[in-house]
Design a protein around this motif. Structure first.
Motif, short mmCIF file in Angstrom:
data_model
loop_
_atom_site.label_atom_id
_atom_site.label_comp_id
_atom_site.label_asym_id
_atom_site.label_seq_id
_atom_site.Cartn_x
_atom_site.Cartn_y
_atom_site.Cartn_z
N HIS A 49 23.21 -28.64 23.97
CA HIS A 49 22.29 -27.84 23.15
C HIS A 49 21.34 -28.74 22.38
O HIS A 49 21.75 -29.74 21.79
CB HIS A 49 23.08 -26.94 22.20
N MET A 50 20.06 -28.37 22.39
CA MET A 50 19.02 -29.17 21.75
C MET A 50 18.34 -28.33 20.67
O MET A 50 17.70 -27.33 20.98
CB MET A 50 17.99 -29.57 22.82
N LEU A 51 18.51 -28.74 19.43
CA LEU A 51 17.81 -28.04 18.35
C LEU A 51 16.36 -28.46 18.38
O LEU A 51 16.05 -29.64 18.62
CB LEU A 51 18.45 -28.37 17.00
N ALA A 52 15.47 -27.51 18.14
CA ALA A 52 14.04 -27.79 18.14
C ALA A 52 13.45 -27.17 16.88
O ALA A 52 13.69 -26.00 16.59
CB ALA A 52 13.39 -27.17 19.37
N TYR A 53 12.72 -27.98 16.13
CA TYR A 53 12.14 -27.50 14.88
C TYR A 53 10.62 -27.60 14.92
O TYR A 53 10.06 -28.53 15.51
CB TYR A 53 12.65 -28.32 13.69
N LEU A 54 9.97 -26.65 14.27
CA LEU A 54 8.54 -26.76 13.93
C LEU A 54 7.63 -26.96 15.14
O LEU A 54 6.61 -27.64 15.05
CB LEU A 54 8.35 -27.89 12.91
N PHE A 55 8.01 -26.36 16.29
CA PHE A 55 7.15 -26.42 17.46
C PHE A 55 6.24 -25.18 17.48
O PHE A 55 6.45 -24.23 16.71
CB PHE A 55 7.99 -26.50 18.75
N ASP A 56 5.26 -25.21 18.38
CA ASP A 56 4.34 -24.08 18.52
C ASP A 56 5.04 -22.97 19.33
O ASP A 56 5.33 -23.18 20.50
CB ASP A 56 3.07 -24.56 19.23
N PRO A 57 5.32 -21.82 18.71
CA PRO A 57 6.06 -20.77 19.43
C PRO A 57 5.23 -20.13 20.55
O PRO A 57 5.78 -19.44 21.40
CB PRO A 57 6.36 -19.74 18.33
N ASP A 58 3.91 -20.39 20.55
CA ASP A 58 3.05 -19.82 21.59
C ASP A 58 2.75 -20.82 22.69
O ASP A 58 1.95 -20.54 23.58
CB ASP A 58 1.74 -19.32 20.97
N ASP A 59 3.36 -21.99 22.64
CA ASP A 59 3.15 -22.99 23.68
C ASP A 59 3.55 -22.41 25.04
O ASP A 59 4.66 -21.89 25.21
CB ASP A 59 4.00 -24.23 23.37
N ALA A 60 2.62 -22.49 26.01
CA ALA A 60 2.83 -21.81 27.30
C ALA A 60 4.08 -22.32 28.03
O ALA A 60 4.82 -21.54 28.62
CB ALA A 60 1.60 -21.97 28.18
N SER A 61 4.32 -23.63 27.98
CA SER A 61 5.47 -24.18 28.70
C SER A 61 6.78 -23.75 28.05
O SER A 61 7.75 -23.42 28.75
CB SER A 61 5.41 -25.71 28.72
N ILE A 62 6.81 -23.74 26.73
CA ILE A 62 8.01 -23.27 26.02
C ILE A 62 8.27 -21.81 26.35
O ILE A 62 9.41 -21.41 26.63
CB ILE A 62 7.85 -23.43 24.49
N LEU A 63 7.21 -21.01 26.32
CA LEU A 63 7.36 -19.57 26.60
C LEU A 63 7.89 -19.35 28.01
O LEU A 63 8.81 -18.55 28.22
CB LEU A 63 6.02 -18.84 26.43
#
Ligand code: AMP
Ligand code: FE
Ligand code: FE
Ligand code: ZN
Length: 283
Positions: A76-90
């Motif tokens: 499990h990888m915690l991720a903080y303060l990234f762009d929630p609308d980033d296309a790759s993340i989505l």
């Protein structure tokens, strides 16, 4: 905001038992200064958590716990303060959630051979569009009277060696770190030294993650073994990684209590200074 800092909690958007509003209320009641909402593979709770924190003085760090697969192990990888609308993340989180749902359905099909349980029973335990996992199957098994608690379900029917289990799609930890970094986020390896399937990954792999931007290790966590923590402190010093601590609160879904482990203000400051995809919400 002064007060304890807890950087790992779950709401009903994934497998916590409290809505984001109830989670924030619980954080305020527990006297936290800062809480991160880190649902599995989803940012759907951020907005509600911010709204609930408004006027309370609580700082909310937007985050997520990204599922990754490292060979047979789930990391499990915690991720903080990234762009929630980033296309790759989505795209990637949608793929993971979809894989999780189909996997949960197949696990339920196998359990249903031996126990009275249906897929509808499991869906009744989850939020529409939420991240499905074994905890929702556990809740359905409890509701049907097959086990008494979530934990009892995990120790028996839902155990990975039970014969009903299967894994789900997730990217590699390296791709996870790259994804988070590309979205302006701060990756922190969650509970990296737990027993069993979730064991410490070897130094070579950690070094590779650091090269890709791994920023910290969640060392103060109840599931890390004492030996493992010692090893992690050495790695944190060697690779200049931030050390975090957190509860991994799941409401009533787990015994973990808010602020049972916490993060030092200096560590949070480094995380906040590094994250560029979104901002802390100062409630
Ligand atoms: P899954 O992601 O579907 O494989 O389920 C694993 C998740 O279940 C973890 O993220 C934990 O939060 C949760 N979990 C694991 N063990 C327990 C337990 N004993 N009691 C409650 N929840 C658990
Ligand atoms: Fe969980
Ligand atoms: Fe986790
Ligand atoms: Zn967690």
């Amino acid at each position: 905001m002064p007060g304890p800092i807890d950087l790992h909690t779950h709401s009903s958007v994934s497998d916590g038992t409290e809505t984001p509003t109830e989670l924030v209320d619980a954080a305020v009641a527990a006297g936290l200064g800062t809480v991160a909402i880190t649902d599995h593979d989803s940012t759907a709770g951020w907005r509600e958590a911010f709204a609930a924190a408004s006027g309370t003085g609580l700082t909310v760090i937007p985050g997520m716990e990204l599922s990754t697969n490292y060979g047979p192990a789930s990391v499990h990888m915690l991720a903080y303060l990234f762009d929630p609308d980033d296309a790759s993340i989505l795209r990637e989180t949608a793929r993971i959630r979809d894989g999780r749902a189909h996997r949960a359905e197949r696990i339920v099909e196998r359990i249903a051979v031996d126990y009275d349980i249906t897929w509808a029973d499991v869906l009744a335990q989850s939020v529409d569009g939420g991240t499905l996992g074994r905890p929702h199957i556990a809740d359905a098994l409890v509701a049907k009277g097959h086990v008494t608690t979530r934990s009892a379900a995990f120790e028996s029917i839902l155990h990975w060696q039970s014969g009903y289990y299967e894994k789900y799609y997730a990217p590699s930890p390296l791709d996870g770190v790259r994804l988070i970094i590309a979205a302006g986020g701060v990756p922190v390896l969650a509970h990296p030294a737990t027993h069993g399937r979730y064991r410490v990954i070897e130094e070579r792999a950690i070094a590779e993650l650091v090269d890709a931007g791994l920023f910290g290790l969640e060392i103060h966590h109840r599931d890390n073994t004492d030996d493992g923590k010692e090893r992690l402190f050495e790695l944190a010093a060697k690779y200049d990684l931030v050390v975090t601590g957190s509860s991994d609160y799941h409401g009533e879904g787990k015994p973990n209590r808010l602020a049972e482990n916490t993060t030092e203000p200096e560590a949070l400051a480094r995380i906040v200074a590094s994250g560029t995809g979104s901002a802390p919400y100062l409630g």
